[in-house]
Design a protein around this motif. Structure first.
Motif, PDB file in Angstrom:
ATOM      1  N   PHE A  52     -41.058  93.815  28.207  1.00 40.96           N
ATOM      2  CA  PHE A  52     -42.467  93.255  27.641  1.00 40.96           C
ATOM      3  C   PHE A  52     -42.008  92.542  26.174  1.00 40.96           C
ATOM      4  N   ARG A  53     -42.221  91.435  25.721  1.00 41.61           N
ATOM      5  CA  ARG A  53     -42.179  90.783  24.479  1.00 41.61           C
ATOM      6  C   ARG A  53     -43.255  91.288  23.597  1.00 41.61           C
ATOM      7  N   ALA A  54     -43.516  92.637  23.086  1.00 44.64           N
ATOM      8  CA  ALA A  54     -44.581  92.930  22.412  1.00 44.64           C
ATOM      9  C   ALA A  54     -44.459  92.300  20.915  1.00 44.64           C
ATOM     10  N   ARG A  55     -43.653  91.948  20.394  1.00 50.00           N
ATOM     11  CA  ARG A  55     -43.135  91.426  19.315  1.00 50.00           C
ATOM     12  C   ARG A  55     -43.969  89.971  19.062  1.00 50.00           C
ATOM     13  N   ASN A  56     -43.372  89.104  20.215  1.00 50.04           N
ATOM     14  CA  ASN A  56     -44.029  87.842  20.320  1.00 50.04           C
ATOM     15  C   ASN A  56     -45.475  87.968  20.369  1.00 50.04           C
ATOM     16  N   ALA A  57     -46.207  88.892  21.026  1.00 51.74           N
ATOM     17  CA  ALA A  57     -47.656  88.894  21.213  1.00 51.74           C
ATOM     18  C   ALA A  57     -48.188  89.204  19.848  1.00 51.74           C
ATOM     19  N   VAL A  58     -47.652  90.282  19.241  1.00 53.59           N
ATOM     20  CA  VAL A  58     -48.130  90.844  17.925  1.00 53.59           C
ATOM     21  C   VAL A  58     -48.115  89.409  16.828  1.00 53.59           C
ATOM     22  N   GLU A  59     -46.920  88.990  17.057  1.00 47.53           N
ATOM     23  CA  GLU A  59     -46.876  87.783  15.925  1.00 47.53           C
ATOM     24  C   GLU A  59     -47.695  86.617  16.169  1.00 47.53           C
ATOM     25  N   THR A  60     -48.002  86.534  17.561  1.00 48.17           N
ATOM     26  CA  THR A  60     -48.811  85.295  17.986  1.00 48.17           C
ATOM     27  C   THR A  60     -50.045  85.622  17.163  1.00 48.17           C
ATOM     28  N   CYS A  61     -50.798  86.892  17.518  1.00 50.85           N
ATOM     29  CA  CYS A  61     -51.923  87.294  17.149  1.00 50.85           C
ATOM     30  C   CYS A  61     -52.150  87.203  15.566  1.00 50.85           C
ATOM     31  N   ILE A  62     -50.898  87.820  14.913  1.00 48.73           N
ATOM     32  CA  ILE A  62     -51.005  87.667  13.367  1.00 48.73           C
ATOM     33  C   ILE A  62     -51.147  86.145  12.834  1.00 48.73           C
ATOM     34  N   GLN A  63     -50.339  85.082  13.505  1.00 48.43           N
ATOM     35  CA  GLN A  63     -50.431  83.902  13.242  1.00 48.43           C
ATOM     36  C   GLN A  63     -51.955  83.209  13.472  1.00 48.43           C
ATOM     37  N   ALA A  64     -52.409  83.490  14.722  1.00 49.69           N
ATOM     38  CA  ALA A  64     -53.652  83.160  15.062  1.00 49.69           C
ATOM     39  C   ALA A  64     -54.840  83.542  13.596  1.00 49.69           C
ATOM     40  N   SER A  65     -54.542  85.005  13.435  1.00 54.02           N
ATOM     41  CA  SER A  65     -55.433  85.326  12.361  1.00 54.02           C
ATOM     42  C   SER A  65     -55.193  84.567  11.165  1.00 54.02           C
ATOM     43  N   MET A  66     -54.151  84.443  10.811  1.00 52.34           N
ATOM     44  CA  MET A  66     -53.962  83.497   9.697  1.00 52.34           C
ATOM     45  C   MET A  66     -54.339  82.159   9.515  1.00 52.34           C
ATOM     46  N   MET A  67     -54.239  81.535  10.661  1.00 51.88           N
ATOM     47  CA  MET A  67     -54.805  80.236  10.960  1.00 51.88           C
ATOM     48  C   MET A  67     -56.364  80.340  10.692  1.00 51.88           C
ATOM     49  N   ILE A  68     -56.921  81.242  11.406  1.00 50.93           N
ATOM     50  CA  ILE A  68     -58.493  81.373  11.469  1.00 50.93           C
ATOM     51  C   ILE A  68     -58.959  81.824   9.856  1.00 50.93           C
ATOM     52  N   ALA A  69     -58.258  82.548   9.124  1.00 55.53           N
ATOM     53  CA  ALA A  69     -58.338  82.654   7.608  1.00 55.53           C
ATOM     54  C   ALA A  69     -58.196  81.483   6.924  1.00 55.53           C
ATOM     55  N   SER A  70     -57.328  80.591   7.041  1.00 58.17           N
ATOM     56  CA  SER A  70     -57.222  79.279   6.344  1.00 58.17           C
ATOM     57  C   SER A  70     -58.350  78.503   6.841  1.00 58.17           C
ATOM     58  N   GLY A  71     -58.587  78.600   8.197  1.00 61.07           N
ATOM     59  CA  GLY A  71     -59.829  77.534   8.758  1.00 61.07           C
ATOM     60  C   GLY A  71     -60.906  78.077   7.907  1.00 61.07           C
ATOM     61  N   ILE A  72     -61.228  79.183   7.774  1.00 58.00           N
ATOM     62  CA  ILE A  72     -62.388  79.783   7.139  1.00 58.00           C
ATOM     63  C   ILE A  72     -62.589  79.358   5.619  1.00 58.00           C
ATOM     64  N   ALA A  73     -61.329  79.438   4.918  1.00 61.29           N
ATOM     65  CA  ALA A  73     -61.063  78.807   3.587  1.00 61.29           C
ATOM     66  C   ALA A  73     -61.514  77.366   3.409  1.00 61.29           C
ATOM     67  N   ILE A  74     -61.171  76.653   4.438  1.00 64.42           N
ATOM     68  CA  ILE A  74     -61.363  75.150   4.278  1.00 64.42           C
ATOM     69  C   ILE A  74     -62.768  74.817   4.769  1.00 64.42           C
ATOM     70  N   LEU A  75     -63.293  75.520   5.715  1.00 70.37           N
ATOM     71  CA  LEU A  75     -64.666  75.281   5.973  1.00 70.37           C
ATOM     72  C   LEU A  75     -65.710  75.718   4.948  1.00 70.37           C
ATOM     73  N   THR A  76     -65.344  76.928   4.041  1.00 77.12           N
ATOM     74  CA  THR A  76     -66.114  77.130   3.280  1.00 77.12           C
ATOM     75  C   THR A  76     -65.933  76.209   2.096  1.00 77.12           C
ATOM     76  N   THR A  77     -65.020  75.614   1.773  1.00 71.56           N
ATOM     77  CA  THR A  77     -64.872  74.698   0.558  1.00 71.56           C
ATOM     78  C   THR A  77     -65.723  73.423   1.054  1.00 71.56           C
ATOM     79  N   LEU A  78     -65.774  73.008   2.359  1.00 73.65           N
ATOM     80  CA  LEU A  78     -66.289  71.795   2.962  1.00 73.65           C
ATOM     81  C   LEU A  78     -67.740  72.193   2.884  1.00 73.65           C
ATOM     82  N   GLY A  79     -68.305  73.312   3.289  1.00 78.26           N
ATOM     83  CA  GLY A  79     -69.503  73.798   3.145  1.00 78.26           C
ATOM     84  C   GLY A  79     -70.308  73.610   1.827  1.00 78.26           C
ATOM     85  N   ILE A  80     -69.364  74.103   0.795  1.00 77.47           N
ATOM     86  CA  ILE A  80     -69.850  73.958  -0.504  1.00 77.47           C
ATOM     87  C   ILE A  80     -70.161  72.624  -1.119  1.00 77.47           C
TER      88      ILE A  80
END
Length: 466
Positions: free
Chosen positions: A161-189
């Protein structure tokens, strides 16, 4: 509406989920380690990755459900409560119905209601029961999701089982979500400022706002007062903001940059260990304390000195506010500039000394130009701090919109007027309230221009020294 949330139940459920996640990590890593020690071949991923994979399945969905509960609970409670209210209550106008729900919430979860009628008391009791049932339901749902996630993650764990790939994919997705939240927050302001500013400019000329010299946002009572609908010429605010900011920068830039050069190039290790923490202590002092210092100490001294030489000095002045604001900003420039000067490679200094340059020549012609991008960034941060400061200006410079360049007079700034316009019971849909958003949009635009200028300077000198 946070009163609708039963905080102890949420905390207990979250604590149980986190504890379950810790145990899931331990069991997942232990199972993977046992497979690695069985002698049947190497694992595709480290045992720690298997443990984190189990944690993601246990903690992620459960905490997501608890977060969803915090978001939808107020609306859900109101919707469920509406089905049990009498028809005469539901027939109330929207404003009175909103007040009814607010009073019921204050009675149910703590607060001072404006009314305690039998209907409100009955609604508060029903609201308390609905909130308790929702907390229990979502808490149990979170625990069920955590248990399901645990067994699901256990079924996936295996040697290949490629556990590392799954964990890193999840971390990458969370970072993308965080970046999106920052961009959307700026846009909303930006959009919120823009829409409200456009409402203001639909009723008031932007030319008069940007170039008018009379600021009197209150609505006149008599016909002989200044403007029946208020006067919104913001030039006095812009001039007052610029005047105080320039005074502050005249103090903060030379003192902060000079202290940074001394600490990084001249001070001994012992002196640096004492001076640098003392300077950085200024950054932790609340601005209201600086305001008291400006009002009770600096302003009287300036007035006494001015009076002694025959000058007319106001009790509150731009000079007093600017001087104290400059003192407050010194740590921002000093600390950041010190860090970037220390980051200049020693090879540049050694090369300058090898060419016969003195220490002062090396600092002025090599070190400072090389560190200029970081120094510009620290100055920009200081300017932004000066533009956004409110408390010191309110206490030491006053709130009168005077169009003057005399630092001994009372002035006001954009941020002080924004606070003044939005403080107290105000009609939201009015030019007076919308004017605050217009001022905020101008302040945002000025800060954006300063950022663009700083980026150009940084890019120019970075290309030169890379």
């Amino acid at each position: 509406m946070d009163a609708f949330a039963d905080v102890p139940v949420s905390l207990i459920a979250a604590a149980i989920v986190l504890a379950f996640g810790t145990w899931a990590w331990q069991t997942g890593a232990t199972k993977a380690l046992a497979m690695a020690n069985s002698g049947q071949g190497r694992l595709n991923s480290l045992p720690g990755h298997h443990g984190w994979y189990a944690v993601l399945w246990v903690v992620g969905p459960a905490l997501g459900l608890l977060l969803l509960h915090e978001v939808i609970a107020p609306a859900a409670i109101r919707s469920l409560l509406s089905h049990s209210l009498p028809a005469e209550v539901l027939a109330l106008p929207k404003e009175r119905l909103d007040l009814f729900f607010a009073d019921a919430g204050k009675i149910a979860f703590g607060g001072t209601p404006s009314q305690r009628t039998p209907d409100v008391l009955a609604a508060a009791e029903a609201m308390r029961g609905i909130a308790a049932n929702l907390n229990i339901a979502f808490g149990l749902g979170a625990l069920v999701l955590a248990a399901l996630g645990f067994f699901l993650s256990r079924s996936h764990l295996g040697r290949d089982f490629r556990a590392r790939n799954a964990v890193e994919t999840c971390i990458q997705a969370s970072m993308m979500i965080a970046s999106g939240i920052a961009i959307l927050t700026t846009l909303g302001i930006v959009l919120s400022l823009l829409f409200e500013t456009l409402k203001f400019f639909s009723n008031y000329s932007p030319i008069d706002f940007l170039f008018g010299t009379q600021w009197s946002p209150q609505v006149a009572i008599r016909a002989d007062q200044i403007g029946q609908s208020g006067a919104f010429g913001a030039v006095p605010l812009f001039v007052g903001t610029a005047l105080i900011m320039l005074i502050a920068m005249a103090i903060a830039i030379p003192v902060g940059l000079g202290s940074a050069i001394y600490l990084s190039e001249y001070a001994s290790a012992r002196a640096r260990a004492v001076v640098k923490p003392v300077l950085e202590l200024l950054a932790g002092i609340p601005t209201v304390v600086f305001g008291f210092f400006a009002l009770l100490t600096v302003a009287p001294i300036i007035r006494a000195i001015g009076t002694s030489v025959g000058l007319d000095v106001s009790a509150q002045s731009a000079l007093a506010a600017g001087l104290v604001m400059g003192i407050m900003i010194i740590p921002f420039i000093s600390s950041l500039s010190d860090d970037v000067i220390n980051a200049v490679p020693q090879a540049l200094r050694d090369g300058s000394y090898a060419m016969g340059a003195t220490k002062s020549e090396t600092i002025s012609r090599v070190v400072i130009p090389a560190a200029l991008p970081g120094i510009v960034g620290s100055v920009l941060l200081a300017v932004s701090k000066a533009l956004g400061e409110t408390m010191i200006v309110t206490m030491a410079a006053g709130q009168n919109a005077n169009l003057t360049l005399n630092p001994l007079d009372m002035v006001t700034t954009v941020t002080v007027q924004i606070v003044t316009l939005l403080t107290g019971d105000q009609e939201y849909d009015s030019p007076k309230t919308h004017a605050a958003f217009a001022l905020g949009f101008v302040l945002f635009f000025v800060t954006l221009i300063l950022n663009i200028i700083a980026l150009r300077v940084v890019q120019k000198y970075r290309d030169k020294y890379e």
